[in-house]
Design a protein around this motif. Structure first.
Motif, PDB file in Angstrom:
ATOM      1  N   TYR A 157       0.828  -1.208   0.000  1.00  0.00           N
ATOM      2  CA  TYR A 157       0.000   0.000   0.000  1.00  0.00           C
ATOM      3  C   TYR A 157       0.865   1.262   0.000  1.00  0.00           C
ATOM      4  O   TYR A 157       1.580   1.539   0.967  1.00  0.00           O
ATOM      5  CB  TYR A 157      -0.905  -0.020   1.230  1.00  0.00           C
ATOM      6  CG  TYR A 157      -1.908   1.106   1.295  1.00  0.00           C
ATOM      7  CD1 TYR A 157      -2.846   1.296   0.292  1.00  0.00           C
ATOM      8  CD2 TYR A 157      -1.916   1.977   2.381  1.00  0.00           C
ATOM      9  CE1 TYR A 157      -3.779   2.321   0.368  1.00  0.00           C
ATOM     10  CE2 TYR A 157      -2.843   3.008   2.468  1.00  0.00           C
ATOM     11  CZ  TYR A 157      -3.765   3.170   1.452  1.00  0.00           C
ATOM     12  OH  TYR A 157      -4.680   4.196   1.539  1.00  0.00           O
ATOM     13  N   ARG A 158       0.792   1.997  -1.080  1.00  0.00           N
ATOM     14  CA  ARG A 158       1.561   3.243  -1.214  1.00  0.00           C
ATOM     15  C   ARG A 158       0.673   4.321  -1.841  1.00  0.00           C
ATOM     16  O   ARG A 158       0.807   4.658  -3.018  1.00  0.00           O
ATOM     17  CB  ARG A 158       2.816   3.016  -2.046  1.00  0.00           C
ATOM     18  CG  ARG A 158       3.878   2.194  -1.310  1.00  0.00           C
ATOM     19  CD  ARG A 158       5.042   1.801  -2.193  1.00  0.00           C
ATOM     20  NE  ARG A 158       6.109   1.194  -1.423  1.00  0.00           N
ATOM     21  CZ  ARG A 158       6.114  -0.071  -0.981  1.00  0.00           C
ATOM     22  NH1 ARG A 158       5.071  -0.856  -1.242  1.00  0.00           N
ATOM     23  NH2 ARG A 158       7.134  -0.535  -0.288  1.00  0.00           N
TER      24      ARG A 158
ATOM     25  N   GLU B 172      -0.999   7.948  -2.781  1.00  0.00           N
ATOM     26  CA  GLU B 172      -0.453   9.283  -3.042  1.00  0.00           C
ATOM     27  C   GLU B 172      -0.909  10.228  -1.945  1.00  0.00           C
ATOM     28  O   GLU B 172      -2.105  10.411  -1.733  1.00  0.00           O
ATOM     29  CB  GLU B 172      -0.917   9.777  -4.416  1.00  0.00           C
ATOM     30  CG  GLU B 172      -0.253   9.049  -5.561  1.00  0.00           C
ATOM     31  CD  GLU B 172      -0.208   9.902  -6.830  1.00  0.00           C
ATOM     32  OE1 GLU B 172      -0.351  11.133  -6.721  1.00  0.00           O
ATOM     33  OE2 GLU B 172      -0.044   9.323  -7.897  1.00  0.00           O
TER      34      GLU B 172
ATOM     35  N   ASN C  84      -1.205   8.792   7.744  1.00  0.00           N
ATOM     36  CA  ASN C  84      -2.246   8.793   6.709  1.00  0.00           C
ATOM     37  C   ASN C  84      -3.572   9.206   7.335  1.00  0.00           C
ATOM     38  O   ASN C  84      -4.571   8.478   7.313  1.00  0.00           O
ATOM     39  CB  ASN C  84      -2.354   7.434   6.022  1.00  0.00           C
ATOM     40  CG  ASN C  84      -3.160   7.487   4.733  1.00  0.00           C
ATOM     41  OD1 ASN C  84      -3.814   8.495   4.431  1.00  0.00           O
ATOM     42  ND2 ASN C  84      -3.115   6.406   3.955  1.00  0.00           N
TER      43      ASN C  84
ATOM     44  N   ALA D 178       3.261   9.995   7.932  1.00  0.00           N
ATOM     45  CA  ALA D 178       3.626   9.496   6.609  1.00  0.00           C
ATOM     46  C   ALA D 178       4.499  10.488   5.855  1.00  0.00           C
ATOM     47  O   ALA D 178       5.310  10.097   5.006  1.00  0.00           O
ATOM     48  CB  ALA D 178       2.366   9.183   5.802  1.00  0.00           C
TER      49      ALA D 178
ATOM     50  N   THR E 113       9.240  10.347   5.359  1.00  0.00           N
ATOM     51  CA  THR E 113      10.040  10.537   4.149  1.00  0.00           C
ATOM     52  C   THR E 113      11.282  11.374   4.416  1.00  0.00           C
ATOM     53  O   THR E 113      12.191  11.415   3.583  1.00  0.00           O
ATOM     54  CB  THR E 113       9.217  11.208   3.042  1.00  0.00           C
ATOM     55  OG1 THR E 113       8.891  12.558   3.425  1.00  0.00           O
ATOM     56  CG2 THR E 113       7.937  10.445   2.747  1.00  0.00           C
TER      57      THR E 113
ATOM     58  N   THR F  54       1.369   2.832   5.733  1.00  0.00           N
ATOM     59  CA  THR F  54       1.658   3.982   4.876  1.00  0.00           C
ATOM     60  C   THR F  54       2.959   4.642   5.314  1.00  0.00           C
ATOM     61  O   THR F  54       3.835   4.955   4.493  1.00  0.00           O
ATOM     62  CB  THR F  54       0.519   5.010   4.916  1.00  0.00           C
ATOM     63  OG1 THR F  54      -0.701   4.388   4.544  1.00  0.00           O
ATOM     64  CG2 THR F  54       0.800   6.170   3.967  1.00  0.00           C
TER      65      THR F  54
ATOM     66  N   ASN G 274       5.986   2.087   4.802  1.00  0.00           N
ATOM     67  CA  ASN G 274       6.384   1.922   3.402  1.00  0.00           C
ATOM     68  C   ASN G 274       7.079   3.158   2.845  1.00  0.00           C
ATOM     69  O   ASN G 274       7.881   3.066   1.907  1.00  0.00           O
ATOM     70  CB  ASN G 274       5.164   1.583   2.543  1.00  0.00           C
ATOM     71  CG  ASN G 274       4.619   0.197   2.832  1.00  0.00           C
ATOM     72  OD1 ASN G 274       5.330  -0.675   3.330  1.00  0.00           O
ATOM     73  ND2 ASN G 274       3.345  -0.026   2.548  1.00  0.00           N
ATOM     74  N   ARG G 275       6.786   4.335   3.415  1.00  0.00           N
ATOM     75  CA  ARG G 275       7.414   5.576   2.965  1.00  0.00           C
ATOM     76  C   ARG G 275       8.664   5.936   3.761  1.00  0.00           C
ATOM     77  O   ARG G 275       9.339   6.919   3.422  1.00  0.00           O
ATOM     78  CB  ARG G 275       6.387   6.723   3.078  1.00  0.00           C
ATOM     79  CG  ARG G 275       5.232   6.615   2.092  1.00  0.00           C
ATOM     80  CD  ARG G 275       4.055   7.502   2.497  1.00  0.00           C
ATOM     81  NE  ARG G 275       4.378   8.914   2.543  1.00  0.00           N
ATOM     82  CZ  ARG G 275       4.148   9.798   1.553  1.00  0.00           C
ATOM     83  NH1 ARG G 275       3.575   9.375   0.418  1.00  0.00           N
ATOM     84  NH2 ARG G 275       4.444  11.066   1.683  1.00  0.00           N
TER      85      ARG G 275
END
Length: 335
Positions: free
Chosen positions: A14-15, A17, A218, A258, A262, A286, A289-290
């Protein structure tokens, strides 16, 4: 309930936008550069030793100048008789919890580390009392809780103050004479995990970060699928203010783990529970994965928001010991 959300395979892939809001980095740079009212330099942190009744652990009543220079309380616990700069764990608390009492939460000090627990401003009505008021409660239009407090603007939002408090607590521990500034790990459960993720994105050079079933990730999805508090505060607010959906989520985007993930580079150990109906697993994934740094995750497939509980504490103890010893990280996800 075996799953509260997407399947594990779907979560791993699950990524979504999530556009970074304009001026995200500048907003946080300006926030963290602010001084106390009137431009006066911030006061120094205070560490006052207290008699907790413990023999093997020293306890200190902590006061750190937080957002706007206002004091944030905490407890620092250190192993008695320890010599040399210590590795340090800075812990942020779950929603509604306060710092509690001096003799609580001894695991990290018993493992040989300095352990700072930060009080969360305005909280502390549940199982552990708090001692840090939120003197800037925000708008009168917010609903009970903290997610919509000051939600009209990122500049007035509650978590701007909390994240600033957390960063300044980490800075205070870096300056502590008994702490090794290169060996500081931040951690927390739920809200504390979300705060830890934010700090990981805002403070370079951390040794590690351990977000445990993290909140504030998220947020747009969480507000739409979570059926239990605290995310339901957002839905309650928007039921009253039907014309504010877009600006509310714009404000909250500055506090979304999220996005902070990054910017993070420290090694991370996440935990995520697949039956979690408070912090839905897709929202936690979320952020995972980021996440931009080296990362591991422990997945508790049949657990709710309690996650791995003491089983996960054992994972964290082993992970921090290896991290501080400079050993290779175990990069195997465990479900």
């Amino acid at each position: 309930m075996p799953s509260a959300d997407l399947t594990l395979a779907e979560c791993r892939a699950y990524r979504p936008e999530l556009p970074l809001p304009d001026g995200f980095d500048a907003f946080w740079s300006d926030t963290l550069d602010e001084r106390a009212p009137g431009g006066a330099p911030d006061r120094r942190p205070r560490f006052d030793e207290v008699d907790s009744g413990l023999v093997q652990v020293r306890a200190y009543d902590v006061s750190v100048p937080g957002h706007d220079g206002r004091p944030v309380r905490g407890w620092l616990r250190m192993p008695a008789g320890a010599t040399g700069p210590l590795g340090c764990v800075v812990e942020f608390l779950g929603y509604g919890r306060g710092r509690g009492l001096a003799h609580e939460q001894l695991m990290w000090a018993c493992a040989g580390y300095a352990h700072l627990v930060m009080d969360t401003r305005g909280q502390g009505w549940s199982s552990a009392t708090g001692d840090t008021p939120d003197t800037d409660p925000g708008s009168a239009g917010s609903v009970p809780g903290f997610l919509t407090r000051g939600v009209e603007s990122p500049a007035t939002h509650y978590y701007r103050r909390v994240f600033t408090d957390a960063v300044r607590c980490v800075r205070a521990m870096r300056e502590h004479p008994e702490v090794d500034p290169a060996r500081i790990v931040v951690t927390g459960v739920s809200q504390g995990g979300g705060i830890a993720l934010a700090v990981a994105g805002l403070v370079p050079g951390l040794a590690g970060v351990m977000p445990d079933v993290p909140f504030l990730c998220n947020i747009p999805r969480a507000a739409r699928i979570a059926a239990t508090p605290p995310y339901t505060e957002i839905a309650a607010y928007l039921r009253l203010h039907r014309d504010r959906v877009e600006p509310v989520f714009h404000t909250l985007s500055y506090f979304d783990g999220a996005h902070h993930a990054t910017r993070a580079t420290a090694p991370a150990l996440f935990s995520i529970a697949m039956a979690d109906d408070i912090c839905p697993p897709s929202t936690c994934f979320t952020a995972y994965n980021r996440y931009a740094g080296p990362k591991d995750v422990r997945v508790y497939e049949f657990n709710g928001h309690e996650g791995g509980a003491e089983h996960h504490r054992a994972e964290q103890l082993a992970w921090v010991r290896a991290l501080f010893a400079g050993l290779p990280a175990d990069r195997t996800d465990r479900a």
